[in-house]
Design an enzyme around this catalytic site. Structure first.
Site, PDB file in Angstrom:
ATOM      1  N   ASN A  35      44.949  32.309  36.056  1.00 52.81           N
ATOM      2  CA  ASN A  35      45.237  30.930  35.801  1.00 52.81           C
ATOM      3  C   ASN A  35      44.371  30.387  34.598  1.00 52.81           C
ATOM      4  OD1 ASN A  35      42.350  31.108  36.356  1.00 52.81           O
ATOM      5  ND2 ASN A  35      42.284  29.440  37.671  1.00 52.81           N
ATOM      6  N   GLY A  39      40.089  33.924  31.605  1.00 55.90           N
ATOM      7  CA  GLY A  39      40.773  35.046  30.957  1.00 55.90           C
ATOM      8  C   GLY A  39      41.345  34.553  29.835  1.00 55.90           C
ATOM      9  N   ASP A  59      48.047  28.979  40.446  1.00 57.12           N
ATOM     10  CA  ASP A  59      46.798  29.143  41.197  1.00 57.12           C
ATOM     11  C   ASP A  59      46.829  30.022  42.128  1.00 57.12           C
ATOM     12  OD1 ASP A  59      44.230  28.545  42.667  1.00 57.12           O
ATOM     13  OD2 ASP A  59      44.954  26.329  42.772  1.00 57.12           O
ATOM     14  N   SER A  77      37.981  35.509  39.075  1.00 53.88           N
ATOM     15  CA  SER A  77      36.533  34.913  39.147  1.00 53.88           C
ATOM     16  C   SER A  77      36.040  34.722  38.065  1.00 53.88           C
ATOM     17  CB  SER A  77      35.523  35.413  40.154  1.00 53.88           C
ATOM     18  OG  SER A  77      34.538  34.536  40.100  1.00 53.88           O
ATOM     19  N   ARG A 108      50.078  40.601  55.076  1.00 53.62           N
ATOM     20  CA  ARG A 108      51.764  40.480  55.144  1.00 53.62           C
ATOM     21  C   ARG A 108      52.370  41.500  54.587  1.00 53.62           C
ATOM     22  NH1 ARG A 108      51.208  35.339  53.085  1.00 53.62           N
ATOM     23  NH2 ARG A 108      52.162  36.149  51.157  1.00 53.62           N
ATOM     24  N   ALA A 116      36.746  42.997  44.098  1.00 53.57           N
ATOM     25  CA  ALA A 116      35.721  43.004  43.022  1.00 53.57           C
ATOM     26  C   ALA A 116      34.570  42.309  43.399  1.00 53.57           C
ATOM     27  CB  ALA A 116      35.952  42.412  41.748  1.00 53.57           C
ATOM     28  N   TYR A 147      28.016  31.713  42.664  1.00 50.23           N
ATOM     29  CA  TYR A 147      28.692  33.174  42.022  1.00 50.23           C
ATOM     30  C   TYR A 147      28.455  34.157  43.339  1.00 50.23           C
ATOM     31  CZ  TYR A 147      30.244  37.256  39.876  1.00 50.23           C
ATOM     32  OH  TYR A 147      30.830  38.470  39.335  1.00 50.23           O
ATOM     33  N   THR A 177      29.048  45.243  32.922  1.00 57.07           N
ATOM     34  CA  THR A 177      29.732  45.897  32.178  1.00 57.07           C
ATOM     35  C   THR A 177      30.167  45.295  30.887  1.00 57.07           C
ATOM     36  OG1 THR A 177      30.804  46.804  34.351  1.00 57.07           O
ATOM     37  CG2 THR A 177      32.142  46.964  32.434  1.00 57.07           C
TER      38      THR A 177
END
Ligand code: UDP
Length: 317
Positions: A35, A39, A59, A77, A108, A116, A147, A177
């Site tokens: 979304n 990112g 979403d 996230s 499914r 993660a 978080y 990281t």
């Protein structure tokens, strides 16, 4: 044999995009679900013409039909403290509703599932280094709780789906990281120090800089994640570099690697900032034969060109 297909939520994020690269190299078709809250499309721009790569902007908390899947990697996230404090509700939502939705998709499709998770599950740890068996020291209502508790809840949901629905799950606890594709302005320590050093500004060390972190270069982190994905381990596994540094040492290393004339200045320590962090990776070594290879000096050197370009672009913007 038909090609295996994987869904990566957060596939345009820092780790998500590197994971997409690794899965393509492993022969998967990859769908990146994003979304773009934190990112960036630039992280997957090099995959635009790869026919095995699909990109879906939506979403991921909403139920969706993704087609046949062999693996679901739930990596969406906000992950930097600055971002998740700003996007607290979104962070809680993707770590709760989003985790349910990703697990339902895996159930499914009969797909394997990896979540993660994070060293933040250990909070401000009272056990050092942190083994997977440590249950943590988390303030449930503090600024970082959005978080920490979302990730702890995600682990609980993942474990429950394995118990109740027999979904074939993995949980990776990712420690600090760094490397190319980190957002320069996400507030984390290495991008902040790089940005400041490259611009000749003072590096902002919070508190007295004696708090410790253990930094893993992104190629090592992704190698550990892929090995865990292929393993049969269902309980959480720490994947991080156990070399521990104070934040002050880290600042000095960034100044040295960039050749900057910047100085260090001290600012207030954020609330609930963990005083120490270092993974116990005995389990990853034993189960995955995994060992990080890139130390902090080398990793900073390998990251420098990316940060230099990003800083130039940022200065021009
Ligand atoms: N930090 C710092 N200066 C900065 C950014 C972060 O001293 O400009 C410190 C921060 O207080 C913490 C450590 O560096 O102790 C790592 O912070 P980061 O936000 O990278 O991630 P965290 O490990 O806290 O999730």
């Amino acid at each position: 044999m038909s090609q295996r297909r994987a869904l990566v939520t957060g596939g345009a994020g820092f780790l998500g995009s590197h994971l997409c690269d690794a899965l393509l190299a492993e022969g998967y078709q990859v769908v990146a679900a994003v979304n773009l809250l934190t990112g960036s499309l630039e992280n997957v721009a090099h995959l635009r013409n790869d026919a095995r790569f699909e990109f879906a902007e939506r979403d991921i908390c909403e139920p969706a039909e993704w087609g046949a899947l062999d693996y679901v990697f739930h990596f969406a996230s906000p992950a930097s403290p600055v971002d998740y404090v700003k996007y607290g509700i979104e962070t809680l939502r993707v770590g709760s509703t989003g985790t349910f939705a990703a697990l339902e998709t895996a159930r499914r499709c009969g797909a394997k599932f990896m979540m993660a998770s994070t060293s933040e599950c250990y909070g401000d740890p009272l056990v050092h280094p942190q083994p997977e068996s440590y249950w943590g020291n988390v303030n449930p209502i503090g600024p970082r709780s959005v978080y920490d508790e979302a990730k702890r809840f995600s682990e609980a949901v993942t474990a429950a789906y394995r118990r109740h629905h027999r979904v074939n799950t993995r949980i990776v606890r990712i420690f600090n990281t760094y490397g190319p594709r980190m957002q320069l302005r996400d507030g984390r320590v290495i991008p902040n120090f790089m940005w400041q050093a490259l611009r000749g500004e003072d590096l902002t060390v919070y508190g007295d800089g004696s708090q410790t972190r253990s930094f893993c270069y992104v190629s090592d982190e992704i190698d550990g994640i892929v090995r865990l994905a292929k393993s049969d381990e269902h309980d959480p596994v720490n994947v991080g570099n156990p070399e521990e540094f104070t934040v002050l040492e880290c600042a000095r290393k960034v100044i040295a690697v960039t050749g900057s004339r910047s100085k260090i200045k001290f600012e207030a320590l954020p609330q609930d900032d963990p005083k120490q962090r270092k993974p116990d990776i005995t389990k990853a070594r034993r189960l995955l034969g995994w060992e990080p290879k890139v130390d902090l000096d080398n990793g900073l050197r390998l990251s420098l060109e990316y940060f230099r370009k990003a800083a130039l672009a940022g200065s021009a913007a």
